[in-house]
Design an enzyme around this catalytic site. Sequence first.
Site, PDB file in Angstrom:
ATOM      1  N   HIS A  17       0.856  -1.245   0.055  1.00  0.00           N
ATOM      2  CA  HIS A  17       0.139  -0.114   0.011  1.00  0.00           C
ATOM      3  C   HIS A  17       0.838   1.164  -0.079  1.00  0.00           C
ATOM      4  O   HIS A  17       1.807   1.474   0.863  1.00  0.00           O
ATOM      5  CB  HIS A  17      -0.968  -0.081   1.256  1.00  0.00           C
ATOM      6  CG  HIS A  17      -2.215   1.001   1.221  1.00  0.00           C
ATOM      7  ND1 HIS A  17      -3.132   0.675   0.575  1.00  0.00           N
ATOM      8  CD2 HIS A  17      -1.939   2.306   1.758  1.00  0.00           C
ATOM      9  CE1 HIS A  17      -3.960   1.919   0.701  1.00  0.00           C
ATOM     10  NE2 HIS A  17      -3.384   2.751   1.156  1.00  0.00           N
ATOM     11  N   ASP A  19       0.326   5.733  -1.041  1.00  0.00           N
ATOM     12  CA  ASP A  19      -0.756   6.528  -1.404  1.00  0.00           C
ATOM     13  C   ASP A  19      -0.286   7.717  -2.128  1.00  0.00           C
ATOM     14  O   ASP A  19      -0.636   8.847  -2.139  1.00  0.00           O
ATOM     15  CB  ASP A  19      -1.239   7.086  -0.060  1.00  0.00           C
ATOM     16  CG  ASP A  19      -2.388   6.170   0.433  1.00  0.00           C
ATOM     17  OD1 ASP A  19      -3.433   5.867  -0.428  1.00  0.00           O
ATOM     18  OD2 ASP A  19      -2.408   5.974   1.423  1.00  0.00           O
ATOM     19  N   GLU A 120      -9.316   1.390  -2.408  1.00  0.00           N
ATOM     20  CA  GLU A 120      -9.154   1.670  -0.894  1.00  0.00           C
ATOM     21  C   GLU A 120     -10.362   1.885  -0.273  1.00  0.00           C
ATOM     22  O   GLU A 120     -10.402   2.663   0.719  1.00  0.00           O
ATOM     23  CB  GLU A 120      -7.863   2.320  -0.565  1.00  0.00           C
ATOM     24  CG  GLU A 120      -7.716   2.271   0.971  1.00  0.00           C
ATOM     25  CD  GLU A 120      -6.516   3.269   1.767  1.00  0.00           C
ATOM     26  OE1 GLU A 120      -6.187   3.133   2.717  1.00  0.00           O
ATOM     27  OE2 GLU A 120      -6.312   4.216   0.842  1.00  0.00           O
ATOM     28  N   HIS A 147     -13.339   1.846   3.676  1.00  0.00           N
ATOM     29  CA  HIS A 147     -12.567   2.767   4.417  1.00  0.00           C
ATOM     30  C   HIS A 147     -12.958   2.979   5.719  1.00  0.00           C
ATOM     31  O   HIS A 147     -13.159   2.320   6.444  1.00  0.00           O
ATOM     32  CB  HIS A 147     -12.180   4.010   3.497  1.00  0.00           C
ATOM     33  CG  HIS A 147     -10.843   4.535   3.624  1.00  0.00           C
ATOM     34  ND1 HIS A 147     -10.978   6.042   3.988  1.00  0.00           N
ATOM     35  CD2 HIS A 147      -9.619   4.263   3.694  1.00  0.00           C
ATOM     36  CE1 HIS A 147      -9.780   6.342   4.346  1.00  0.00           C
ATOM     37  NE2 HIS A 147      -8.851   5.320   3.969  1.00  0.00           N
ATOM     38  N   HIS A 188      -9.044  -1.935   7.302  1.00  0.00           N
ATOM     39  CA  HIS A 188      -9.893  -0.826   7.319  1.00  0.00           C
ATOM     40  C   HIS A 188     -11.222  -1.471   7.869  1.00  0.00           C
ATOM     41  O   HIS A 188     -12.085  -0.670   8.283  1.00  0.00           O
ATOM     42  CB  HIS A 188     -10.242  -0.263   6.006  1.00  0.00           C
ATOM     43  CG  HIS A 188      -9.223   0.877   5.922  1.00  0.00           C
ATOM     44  ND1 HIS A 188      -9.113   2.164   6.777  1.00  0.00           N
ATOM     45  CD2 HIS A 188      -8.171   1.439   5.068  1.00  0.00           C
ATOM     46  CE1 HIS A 188      -8.207   3.184   6.353  1.00  0.00           C
ATOM     47  NE2 HIS A 188      -7.735   2.545   5.458  1.00  0.00           N
ATOM     48  N   HIS A 209      -2.504  -3.259   4.634  1.00  0.00           N
ATOM     49  CA  HIS A 209      -1.674  -2.464   5.492  1.00  0.00           C
ATOM     50  C   HIS A 209      -2.112  -2.332   6.773  1.00  0.00           C
ATOM     51  O   HIS A 209      -3.216  -1.356   7.252  1.00  0.00           O
ATOM     52  CB  HIS A 209      -1.387  -1.027   4.945  1.00  0.00           C
ATOM     53  CG  HIS A 209      -2.683  -0.197   4.554  1.00  0.00           C
ATOM     54  ND1 HIS A 209      -3.674  -0.551   3.840  1.00  0.00           N
ATOM     55  CD2 HIS A 209      -2.999   1.007   4.867  1.00  0.00           C
ATOM     56  CE1 HIS A 209      -4.765   0.082   3.623  1.00  0.00           C
ATOM     57  NE2 HIS A 209      -4.441   1.355   4.444  1.00  0.00           N
ATOM     58  N   ASP A 316       2.289   1.906   3.823  1.00  0.00           N
ATOM     59  CA  ASP A 316       1.462   2.980   3.797  1.00  0.00           C
ATOM     60  C   ASP A 316       2.020   4.361   3.742  1.00  0.00           C
ATOM     61  O   ASP A 316       1.669   5.325   4.296  1.00  0.00           O
ATOM     62  CB  ASP A 316       0.619   3.114   5.097  1.00  0.00           C
ATOM     63  CG  ASP A 316      -1.048   3.992   4.994  1.00  0.00           C
ATOM     64  OD1 ASP A 316      -1.093   4.199   3.551  1.00  0.00           O
ATOM     65  OD2 ASP A 316      -1.672   4.291   5.946  1.00  0.00           O
TER      66      ASP A 316
END
Length: 371
Positions: A17, A19, A120, A147, A188, A209, A316
């Site tokens: 993961h 971003d 995600e 999420h 999540h 993650h 992450d």
Amino acid sequence: MSDIHDLLGEHPVIDGHNDLLWAMRDLNGYDFAAYDVGERQSATHTDIPRLRAGGVGAQFWSVFVPCNEGDRAVATTLEQIDAAYAMFGRYPDRLAAATTADEVEGAWRSGRIACLMGAEGGHQIGESLAVLRMFHRLGVRYLTLTHNDNVSWADSATDVPVLGGLSDFGRDVVREMNRIGMLVDLSHVSHDVMRDALDTSRAPVVFSHSSAYALCDHPRNVPDDVLARLAENGGTCLVTFVPRFVNQAVRDWALGAEEQARSQGVDPRDILALQEVERVYQEQVPHPPATLDDVVAHVEHVREVAGIDHVGLGGDYDGVDWLPEGLEDVSCYPRLLEALRARHWSDDDLARLTCRNVLRTMRAAEDVADA
């Protein structure tokens, strides 16, 4: 015993993961000419030179959309996917789009970093299995079922439970993901959704993650009973580096910031609004440090409970404001492997952690889809 960099040459990190794409949206609207990630940069945790330095051979890029996008969630996801392909196409000598385990290894043989995509949050499919299938056709290879907010068919870890797990449609989503070969990502989601998904899925699941709940009681982390089920399921928990997920003192500090947010009428699930509150709170009450040793403890705990075949890495990067000392950017994976080697991890153990477990999980999901 090989040098860590030699080991990474043979067994590069597959990180679950990152971003960067959303960071690029906020930074300059995805302008890779203005912010060239082919060169070493400073405004993000990630660029290609630092990925190389960190021994990262494959990256699941998050095509992330916040829950508050509402009716634009599907369109914004498509914009993220478009940005991903723009990035891959800008650096064709160094990045290669990949959708299968074989394509990941093919990218390595050509000397390139394999690039995969993961969506995600279940809100990104707009309650449509057709949208899910189209994301898969566009190359998305995992969907995180929620999420920060619940969806109508699954409870989030950070929202008030409504369903107590998955709804009938939520189980249909899991089954359809199995059928088309998309990994079910349980980061999540609530602990009950984790259990329901494991009851439903015919294919191995992933936590792209997440870390260990037994060591840090953030609801985003995975409880031991779920970790123990990964051995039977064949899935993999990719340990994350997020400070509030790996260090209990930071978790407690973050709870204080959340209380501050609520007192100001800010919903702690609103990431950007919470970050603003935390910046002010940090001036009043500095957060305690998190360290590489915290992450080592979570990696070892997942190994102990789930087994060496079911642990991986999901940093992450560019999804958080700050990171543990020693893991400040994507170049730092060798430090983590050195620390594990000092705790008597063998080269074979480290190879499973960096990439072999994820490749096995991917292939098993592909086999279920082909059956």
